[in-house]
Write an enzyme that holds these catalytic residues in place. Structure first.
Site, short mmCIF file in Angstrom:
data_model
loop_
_atom_site.label_atom_id
_atom_site.label_comp_id
_atom_site.label_asym_id
_atom_site.label_seq_id
_atom_site.Cartn_x
_atom_site.Cartn_y
_atom_site.Cartn_z
N ARG A 31 0.87 -1.33 0.01
CA ARG A 31 -0.12 -0.01 0.11
C ARG A 31 0.80 1.20 -0.14
O ARG A 31 2.09 1.16 0.22
CB ARG A 31 -0.94 0.28 1.13
CG ARG A 31 0.00 0.15 2.84
CD ARG A 31 -0.09 1.52 3.00
NE ARG A 31 0.90 1.58 4.49
CZ ARG A 31 1.89 2.00 4.37
NH1 ARG A 31 2.51 2.14 3.25
NH2 ARG A 31 2.65 1.73 5.48
N ASP A 40 -3.07 6.20 12.95
CA ASP A 40 -3.93 4.76 13.30
C ASP A 40 -3.89 4.48 14.60
O ASP A 40 -5.08 4.00 15.12
CB ASP A 40 -3.66 3.77 12.01
CG ASP A 40 -2.11 3.11 12.15
OD1 ASP A 40 -1.13 3.94 12.85
OD2 ASP A 40 -1.90 2.35 11.57
N SER A 132 4.74 -1.60 2.99
CA SER A 132 3.96 -2.32 3.73
C SER A 132 4.36 -3.97 3.04
O SER A 132 3.25 -4.64 2.77
CB SER A 132 2.42 -2.25 3.93
OG SER A 132 2.15 -1.30 4.85
N SER A 133 5.52 -3.92 2.85
CA SER A 133 5.94 -5.52 2.40
C SER A 133 5.38 -6.63 3.60
O SER A 133 4.92 -7.81 2.99
CB SER A 133 7.14 -5.48 1.91
OG SER A 133 8.04 -5.11 3.02
N ASP A 178 -1.99 -0.96 7.59
CA ASP A 178 -1.62 -1.62 6.66
C ASP A 178 -2.12 -2.96 6.11
O ASP A 178 -2.40 -3.09 5.13
CB ASP A 178 -0.15 -1.93 6.86
CG ASP A 178 0.85 -0.79 7.29
OD1 ASP A 178 0.35 0.54 6.96
OD2 ASP A 178 1.94 -0.81 8.12
C1 GLA Z 1 3.56 1.85 9.84
C2 GLA Z 1 2.58 0.94 10.66
C3 GLA Z 1 1.05 1.67 10.39
C4 GLA Z 1 1.18 3.31 10.69
C5 GLA Z 1 2.32 3.91 9.96
C6 GLA Z 1 2.17 5.23 10.01
O1 GLA Z 1 3.51 1.62 8.75
O2 GLA Z 1 2.57 -0.13 10.40
O3 GLA Z 1 0.28 1.08 11.31
O4 GLA Z 1 1.22 3.67 12.03
O5 GLA Z 1 3.64 3.23 10.04
O6 GLA Z 1 1.32 5.96 9.63
#
Ligand code: GLA
Length: 391
Positions: A31, A40, A132-133, A178
């Protein structure tokens, strides 16, 4: 490479590795977060989209009839071997096997037994790039286990199971963004997610005159380090001082009134979160209205706040944003910001679709001159969430 091309390739790779075609094929996307960073875990809003980069798994039953799950990855020498007969424990920190292991543990805890499998994994989500791998790998594993067992989890339960895997096996206390977007992404839509109620709203993003560019600085970050948990704690401290359950419930005015009683760092962390939640809601409205200059301004404001108040940017990400600003709306860039947890990784830019090639060339060249880094740029339409392709 389209998802069809990628899955056809993974299917062939499976056949080469295991000597037969796969019975199951599943995919889950990475993503990019357009806006709503570090909100979040403060019960706020986020606005991510799934990208056309996927973790794909091909699988078949093990011929030897035992219950072990063998996962070979085209990106790694050593396979992950998961044995459901023994209590699953995390592998040493940093090993990719932790993601599928944590997800399998979640299924076993629900009494769902997948049985023995041979799996081949191929991911096109850049590793450690803030795209988000890891969530893609978790959600891909969960989707495979759904396909194999015929037990479909509710999407929210599935995302939360994957988040738990990340907490307990990878040691990263992430929020819910994510995993939710990797499960629930929709083609041509962003996902406005209320991280408190977990209500999701699809925001159409299909104006052909604009494109999303992802600029990977190739600077690697390590979010399981101390910075991310430290930010979470600072937010909790701020909420406590303000007397609210989470920073979602705080206002900018209340924060200003309390300024004298709050440590400066904690104050600035809270200022970022409170402002970012507002920006995210406004950006969703701007996208619905096709008001790209406004959305772009909100993206720049988000970046400055992450850089100055939240302090999760780095020199290379700042350089990309400065380059974007110097190109400006005239040159076709509406806005740009760092995306994901920070400390390296990617920027996301909202640009005019007809100048993507020029902008790409210019950013790559200027980045090299300014920082010495070889960045990589790709564009992506908002993609669909996890899918079972075969089986
Ligand atoms: C990482 C975390 C998410 C979020 C982002 C920052 O990607 O996995 O949950 O907190 O950082 O927005």
């Amino acid at each position: 490479m389209t998802l069809q091309e990628l899955t056809a390739r993974v299917s062939q790779e499976f056949a080469k590795t295991y000597g037969r075609p796969p019975r199951w094929l599943v995919a889950a996307p990475g993503r990019v977060n357009v806006i709503g960073e570090h909100t979040d875990y403060n019960d706020g809003f986020v606005l991510p989209m799934a990208i056309e980069r996927f973790a794909v798994m091909a699988a078949d039953r093990s011929p030897d009839g035992n219950d072990k799950i063998w996962i070979r990855s085209v990106q790694s020498q050593a396979p992950a071997v998961l044995d459901p007969a023994k209590p699953l424990k995390p592998f040493p920190k940093g090993e990719w096997a932790n993601y599928p292991a944590g997800v399998l543990a979640g299924f076993l805890a629900r009494g769902i037994q997948p049985g023995g499998l041979e799996v081949l994994l191929h991911s096109t989500v850049p590793l450690g790039g803030g795209l988000s791998s890891s969530a893609a790998l978790e959600v891909c594993t969960a989707t495979l286990l759904e396909a194999v067992t015929g037990k479909n989890l509710d999407p929210v339960e599935k995302a939360l199971l994957c988040q738990k895997a990340e907490h307990e096996f990878a040691g990263m206390p992430c929020g819910i963004m994510d995993q939710f977007i990797s499960v629930m992404g929709r083609e041509n839509h962003l996902l406005l997610l209320d991280c408190r109620s977990r209500q999701t709203d699809l925001v159409p993003m299909n104006d052909p005159s604009v494109a999303i560019l992802i600029v990977n600085t190739n600077v690697k970050h390590e979010l399981t380090g101390s910075e991310y948990p430290a930010r979470r704690k600072q937010c909790e401290t701020a909420a406590k001082i303000l007397g609210v359950p989470a920073l979602r419930d705080a206002t900018a005015d209340a924060l200003e009134r309390a300024k004298g009683n709050i440590d400066d760092v904690v104050y600035r962390r809270a200022r970022h979160v409170i402002g970012e939640i507002e920006r995210t809601i406004h950006a969703a409205e701007g996208i619905r209205a096709g008001n790209w200059p406004t959305v772009g301004q909100l993206m720049y404001a988000s970046h400055y706040s992450l850089r100055d108040d939240y302090e999760v940017s780095c020199a290379e990400l700042d350089a990309v944003v400065e380059i974007a600003e110097s190109i400006g709306i005239k040159g076709g860039i509406y806005g740009c910001r760092m995306t994901g947890g920070g400390f390296g990784g990617c920027c996301v830019a909202l640009v005019r679709a007809n100048v993507v090639e020029n902008i790409t060339r210019k950013i790559l060249a200027d980045c090299k001159v300014k920082t010495g880094i070889d960045a990589a740029i790709f564009s992506s339409r908002p993609a669909a969430g996890a899918t079972i392709i075969k089986g």
